[in-house]
Design a protein around this motif. Structure first.
Motif, PDB file in Angstrom:
ATOM      1  N   ALA A   1       0.830  -1.215   0.000  1.00  0.00           N
ATOM      2  CA  ALA A   1       0.000   0.000   0.000  1.00  0.00           C
ATOM      3  C   ALA A   1       0.863   1.262   0.000  1.00  0.00           C
ATOM      4  CB  ALA A   1      -0.924   0.000   1.204  1.00  0.00           C
ATOM      5  N   LEU A   2       0.417   2.263  -0.744  1.00  0.00           N
ATOM      6  CA  LEU A   2       1.125   3.535  -0.824  1.00  0.00           C
ATOM      7  C   LEU A   2       0.582   4.562   0.165  1.00  0.00           C
ATOM      8  CD1 LEU A   2       1.443   3.847  -4.715  1.00  0.00           C
ATOM      9  CD2 LEU A   2       3.109   2.939  -3.081  1.00  0.00           C
ATOM     10  N   ALA A   3      -0.446   4.187   0.926  1.00  0.00           N
ATOM     11  CA  ALA A   3      -1.042   5.078   1.924  1.00  0.00           C
ATOM     12  C   ALA A   3      -1.219   4.317   3.226  1.00  0.00           C
ATOM     13  CB  ALA A   3      -2.385   5.606   1.433  1.00  0.00           C
ATOM     14  N   ASP A   4      -1.310   5.073   4.314  1.00  0.00           N
ATOM     15  CA  ASP A   4      -1.577   4.520   5.639  1.00  0.00           C
ATOM     16  C   ASP A   4      -3.086   4.461   5.831  1.00  0.00           C
ATOM     17  OD1 ASP A   4      -1.952   3.995   8.325  1.00  0.00           O
ATOM     18  OD2 ASP A   4      -0.631   5.597   9.039  1.00  0.00           O
ATOM     19  N   SER A   5      -3.634   3.252   6.012  1.00  0.00           N
ATOM     20  CA  SER A   5      -5.089   3.123   6.117  1.00  0.00           C
ATOM     21  C   SER A   5      -5.659   3.745   7.379  1.00  0.00           C
ATOM     22  CB  SER A   5      -5.492   1.646   6.014  1.00  0.00           C
ATOM     23  OG  SER A   5      -4.793   0.853   6.948  1.00  0.00           O
ATOM     24  N   HIS A   6      -4.806   4.159   8.310  1.00  0.00           N
ATOM     25  CA  HIS A   6      -5.303   4.922   9.452  1.00  0.00           C
ATOM     26  C   HIS A   6      -5.833   6.291   9.009  1.00  0.00           C
ATOM     27  CE1 HIS A   6      -2.644   2.011  11.496  1.00  0.00           C
ATOM     28  NE2 HIS A   6      -3.471   2.158  12.513  1.00  0.00           N
ATOM     29  N   VAL A   7      -5.266   6.822   7.921  1.00  0.00           N
ATOM     30  CA  VAL A   7      -5.611   8.194   7.523  1.00  0.00           C
ATOM     31  C   VAL A   7      -6.203   8.308   6.122  1.00  0.00           C
ATOM     32  CG1 VAL A   7      -3.924   9.219   9.090  1.00  0.00           C
ATOM     33  CG2 VAL A   7      -3.227   8.644   6.757  1.00  0.00           C
ATOM     34  N   ALA A   8      -6.111   7.274   5.306  1.00  0.00           N
ATOM     35  CA  ALA A   8      -6.642   7.323   3.937  1.00  0.00           C
ATOM     36  C   ALA A   8      -6.890   5.899   3.462  1.00  0.00           C
ATOM     37  CB  ALA A   8      -5.656   8.032   3.004  1.00  0.00           C
ATOM     38  N   LEU A   9      -7.640   5.782   2.366  1.00  0.00           N
ATOM     39  CA  LEU A   9      -7.930   4.470   1.788  1.00  0.00           C
ATOM     40  C   LEU A   9      -6.855   4.109   0.767  1.00  0.00           C
ATOM     41  CD1 LEU A   9      -9.723   1.986   1.339  1.00  0.00           C
ATOM     42  CD2 LEU A   9     -11.016   3.351  -0.331  1.00  0.00           C
ATOM     43  N   PRO A  10      -6.013   3.113   1.050  1.00  0.00           N
ATOM     44  CA  PRO A  10      -5.024   2.699   0.058  1.00  0.00           C
ATOM     45  C   PRO A  10      -5.693   1.901  -1.063  1.00  0.00           C
ATOM     46  CG  PRO A  10      -4.419   1.986   2.293  1.00  0.00           C
ATOM     47  CD  PRO A  10      -5.855   2.385   2.320  1.00  0.00           C
ATOM     48  N   VAL A  11      -5.212   2.097  -2.278  1.00  0.00           N
ATOM     49  CA  VAL A  11      -5.675   1.345  -3.437  1.00  0.00           C
ATOM     50  C   VAL A  11      -4.463   0.678  -4.070  1.00  0.00           C
ATOM     51  CG1 VAL A  11      -6.773   1.457  -5.701  1.00  0.00           C
ATOM     52  CG2 VAL A  11      -7.595   2.928  -3.834  1.00  0.00           C
ATOM     53  N   VAL A  12      -4.504  -0.642  -4.132  1.00  0.00           N
ATOM     54  CA  VAL A  12      -3.411  -1.423  -4.717  1.00  0.00           C
ATOM     55  C   VAL A  12      -3.872  -1.909  -6.087  1.00  0.00           C
ATOM     56  CG1 VAL A  12      -2.069  -3.551  -4.513  1.00  0.00           C
ATOM     57  CG2 VAL A  12      -2.408  -2.093  -2.502  1.00  0.00           C
ATOM     58  N   ASP A  13      -3.147  -1.483  -7.119  1.00  0.00           N
ATOM     59  CA  ASP A  13      -3.523  -1.810  -8.497  1.00  0.00           C
ATOM     60  C   ASP A  13      -2.727  -2.980  -9.075  1.00  0.00           C
ATOM     61  OD1 ASP A  13      -5.510   0.169  -8.888  1.00  0.00           O
ATOM     62  OD2 ASP A  13      -3.959   1.690  -9.153  1.00  0.00           O
ATOM     63  N   ALA A  14      -1.947  -3.646  -8.246  1.00  0.00           N
ATOM     64  CA  ALA A  14      -1.115  -4.743  -8.741  1.00  0.00           C
ATOM     65  C   ALA A  14      -1.990  -5.836  -9.356  1.00  0.00           C
ATOM     66  CB  ALA A  14      -0.285  -5.323  -7.604  1.00  0.00           C
ATOM     67  N   PRO A  15      -1.519  -6.470 -10.421  1.00  0.00           N
ATOM     68  CA  PRO A  15      -2.300  -7.553 -11.031  1.00  0.00           C
ATOM     69  C   PRO A  15      -2.398  -8.760 -10.116  1.00  0.00           C
ATOM     70  CG  PRO A  15      -0.155  -7.343 -12.105  1.00  0.00           C
ATOM     71  CD  PRO A  15      -0.284  -6.182 -11.166  1.00  0.00           C
ATOM     72  N   LEU A  16      -3.450  -9.535 -10.329  1.00  0.00           N
ATOM     73  CA  LEU A  16      -3.713 -10.683  -9.465  1.00  0.00           C
ATOM     74  C   LEU A  16      -2.551 -11.668  -9.455  1.00  0.00           C
ATOM     75  CD1 LEU A  16      -5.726 -12.145  -7.633  1.00  0.00           C
ATOM     76  CD2 LEU A  16      -6.720 -13.189  -9.698  1.00  0.00           C
ATOM     77  N   ALA A  17      -1.949 -11.903 -10.596  1.00  0.00           N
ATOM     78  CA  ALA A  17      -0.845 -12.866 -10.651  1.00  0.00           C
ATOM     79  C   ALA A  17       0.315 -12.438  -9.761  1.00  0.00           C
ATOM     80  CB  ALA A  17      -0.365 -13.037 -12.095  1.00  0.00           C
ATOM     81  N   LEU A  18       0.606 -11.146  -9.736  1.00  0.00           N
ATOM     82  CA  LEU A  18       1.681 -10.646  -8.874  1.00  0.00           C
ATOM     83  C   LEU A  18       1.303 -10.795  -7.406  1.00  0.00           C
ATOM     84  CD1 LEU A  18       4.374  -9.210  -8.421  1.00  0.00           C
ATOM     85  CD2 LEU A  18       3.153  -7.014  -8.651  1.00  0.00           C
ATOM     86  N   LEU A  19       0.074 -10.439  -7.042  1.00  0.00           N
ATOM     87  CA  LEU A  19      -0.358 -10.566  -5.657  1.00  0.00           C
ATOM     88  C   LEU A  19      -0.315 -12.026  -5.203  1.00  0.00           C
ATOM     89  CD1 LEU A  19      -3.414  -8.126  -5.777  1.00  0.00           C
ATOM     90  CD2 LEU A  19      -1.224  -7.719  -4.617  1.00  0.00           C
ATOM     91  N   GLU A  20      -0.732 -12.938  -6.064  1.00  0.00           N
ATOM     92  CA  GLU A  20      -0.727 -14.362  -5.701  1.00  0.00           C
ATOM     93  C   GLU A  20       0.690 -14.885  -5.516  1.00  0.00           C
ATOM     94  OE1 GLU A  20      -3.115 -16.023  -8.870  1.00  0.00           O
ATOM     95  OE2 GLU A  20      -4.793 -16.287  -7.471  1.00  0.00           O
ATOM     96  N   ALA A  21       1.654 -14.293  -6.223  1.00  0.00           N
ATOM     97  CA  ALA A  21       3.043 -14.741  -6.119  1.00  0.00           C
ATOM     98  C   ALA A  21       3.791 -14.075  -4.977  1.00  0.00           C
ATOM     99  CB  ALA A  21       3.762 -14.466  -7.437  1.00  0.00           C
ATOM    100  N   THR A  22       3.204 -13.044  -4.378  1.00  0.00           N
ATOM    101  CA  THR A  22       3.930 -12.267  -3.359  1.00  0.00           C
ATOM    102  C   THR A  22       3.076 -12.051  -2.112  1.00  0.00           C
ATOM    103  OG1 THR A  22       3.236 -10.221  -4.508  1.00  0.00           O
ATOM    104  CG2 THR A  22       5.426 -11.128  -5.046  1.00  0.00           C
ATOM    105  N   ASP A  23       2.264 -11.007  -2.106  1.00  0.00           N
ATOM    106  CA  ASP A  23       1.535 -10.581  -0.905  1.00  0.00           C
ATOM    107  C   ASP A  23       0.681 -11.685  -0.291  1.00  0.00           C
ATOM    108  OD1 ASP A  23       2.042  -8.408  -2.864  1.00  0.00           O
ATOM    109  OD2 ASP A  23       1.246  -7.108  -1.289  1.00  0.00           O
ATOM    110  N   PHE A  24       0.005 -12.470  -1.143  1.00  0.00           N
ATOM    111  CA  PHE A  24      -0.932 -13.466  -0.632  1.00  0.00           C
ATOM    112  C   PHE A  24      -0.237 -14.704  -0.071  1.00  0.00           C
ATOM    113  CE2 PHE A  24      -4.462 -12.166  -3.907  1.00  0.00           C
ATOM    114  CZ  PHE A  24      -4.511 -10.897  -3.337  1.00  0.00           C
ATOM    115  N   VAL A  25       1.013 -14.926  -0.424  1.00  0.00           N
ATOM    116  CA  VAL A  25       1.703 -16.188  -0.084  1.00  0.00           C
ATOM    117  C   VAL A  25       1.713 -16.470   1.419  1.00  0.00           C
ATOM    118  CG1 VAL A  25       3.955 -17.352  -0.093  1.00  0.00           C
ATOM    119  CG2 VAL A  25       3.065 -16.307  -2.188  1.00  0.00           C
ATOM    120  N   PRO A  26       2.120 -15.517   2.275  1.00  0.00           N
ATOM    121  CA  PRO A  26       2.147 -15.836   3.708  1.00  0.00           C
ATOM    122  C   PRO A  26       0.770 -16.158   4.277  1.00  0.00           C
ATOM    123  CG  PRO A  26       3.474 -13.887   3.244  1.00  0.00           C
ATOM    124  CD  PRO A  26       2.685 -14.179   2.008  1.00  0.00           C
TER     125      PRO A  26
END
Length: 343
Positions: A180-205
């Motif tokens: 995320a490029l923003a702190d969700s305490h103060v704003a709504l972050p929007v992540v535009d990464a493609p699903l394939a990238l998220l599945e290979a990285t962020d979602f793994v843990p």
């Protein structure tokens, strides 16, 4: 059912270091499942133990969960001089593989020892978001690593350390706040990464830790999942991604309703999260006026959500035998050998 047997599907903060008459009266009418403690609630070990006992007496449930955020590093509600300092996740993640896993387990086991001594039995730890260069530093050194596999391994070690100490871990911030490029305490972050990238990285843990008892959602929009709603309030995101693709069937708790990533009244924010598939809402401010409006609007914890909570709570066992002094010495030796400094 009496109110003591029928908690609302929410965990709430408290205003101060003792339970107020207003909080007692509200909890008698609309009891939350449990409470979460912050620095404003904490002074000495004796005071915290007394507050925990007050809460459980007011809720009429000796097993009412008491939550806290105690990660180590900058996110620590318990601090010196009464409690020891611990290392940021990144410090542990920079150690060699075996040493890092051992250090993650030791630190979590030590934290669990601190918490159980106070009667606290749920820790919003570990943070298993990955570190992403250029992202907002709200996660920063709270992430173990940029390597999803390493984060999964160290997150599991931390979870197992907490469980060995009789404390339930909460993995966060599902399905990944690190990009995320923003702190969700103060704003709504929007992540535009493609699903394939998220599945290979962020979602793994999160997929690797899908057997853990509790997970906390991220107030983040993932456009590849649901471009209209933050994950916390996304029926498709929770059904298809969280319960489906990631296979998580434990208790799903929202991040704090007061965070500015969300819009609407607190009751509307909570309803959107619960309707989307969260099992519990989280309200952290401790403001009695907010809770007075919010708690009566929260449904009872029942159905699948209650069943998931019962399964999670059943994993909150007695602490296993533990040599605290030896564990702390070993932890500090591992970190020092890695050249990563002091807690």
């Amino acid at each position: 059912m009496s109110s003591a047997e029928a908690p609302r599907a929410i965990v709430v903060g408290l205003a101060g270091k003792t339970l107020s008459a207003g909080e007692r009266a509200l909890f008698a009418k609309a009891p939350p499942l449990g409470v979460i403690l912050f620095a404003r609630n904490i002074e000495t070990p004796e005071q915290v133990r007394a507050l925990v006992a007050e809460v459980r007496a007011a809720l009429g449930r000796a097993d009412a969960p008491v939550w806290i955020d105690q990660e180590g590093g900058r996110v620590a509600r318990l601090r010196p001089p009464h409690w020891p300092a611990y290392y940021p996740a990144r410090t542990i993640g920079l150690l060699d593989g075996g040493a890092a896993q051992r250090a993650a387990w030791l630190q979590a086991r030590l934290i669990a020892d601190d918490l159980r001594d106070l009667g606290i039995d749920v820790d919003c730890h570990p943070c298993v978001d990955i570190s992403v260069q250029g992202a907002h530093d709200v996660i920063g050194d709270r992430a173990f690593s940029a390597d999803p596999g390493a984060v999964a391994d160290l997150g599991r070690a931390a979870c197992e350390g907490l469980l060995a100490g009789g404390v339930l871990p909460v993995i966060k911030h599902l399905p990944g706040h690190g990009r995320a490029l923003a702190d969700s305490h103060v704003a709504l972050p929007v992540v535009d990464a493609p699903l394939a990238l998220l599945e290979a990285t962020d979602f793994v843990p999160f997929a690797a830790l899908s057997d853990m008892p509790i997970a906390m959602t991220a107030h983040v929009v993932y456009t590849a999942i649901d471009a209209a709603c933050p994950l916390t309030q996304s029926p498709d995101g929770i059904a298809d991604l969280v319960r489906g693709r990631l296979g998580f069937d434990g208790v799903l708790v929202s991040d704090d309703l007061n965070m500015q990533a969300l819009t609407g009244t607190l009751a509307e924010r909570a309803a959107a999260a619960l309707d989307a598939g969260c099992d519990l809402a989280l309200h952290c401010s401790g403001r009695l006026d907010e809770m007075t409006d919010l708690l009566p609007a929260i449904p009872l914890l029942d159905g699948d959500a209650l069943a998931r909570w019962k399964i999670a709570a059943s994993r909150r066992g007695p602490a296993l035998p533990f040599d605290r002094a030896a564990a702390r010495a070993e932890l500090d030796t591992l970190v020092a050998a890695g050249g990563e400094g002091e807690a």
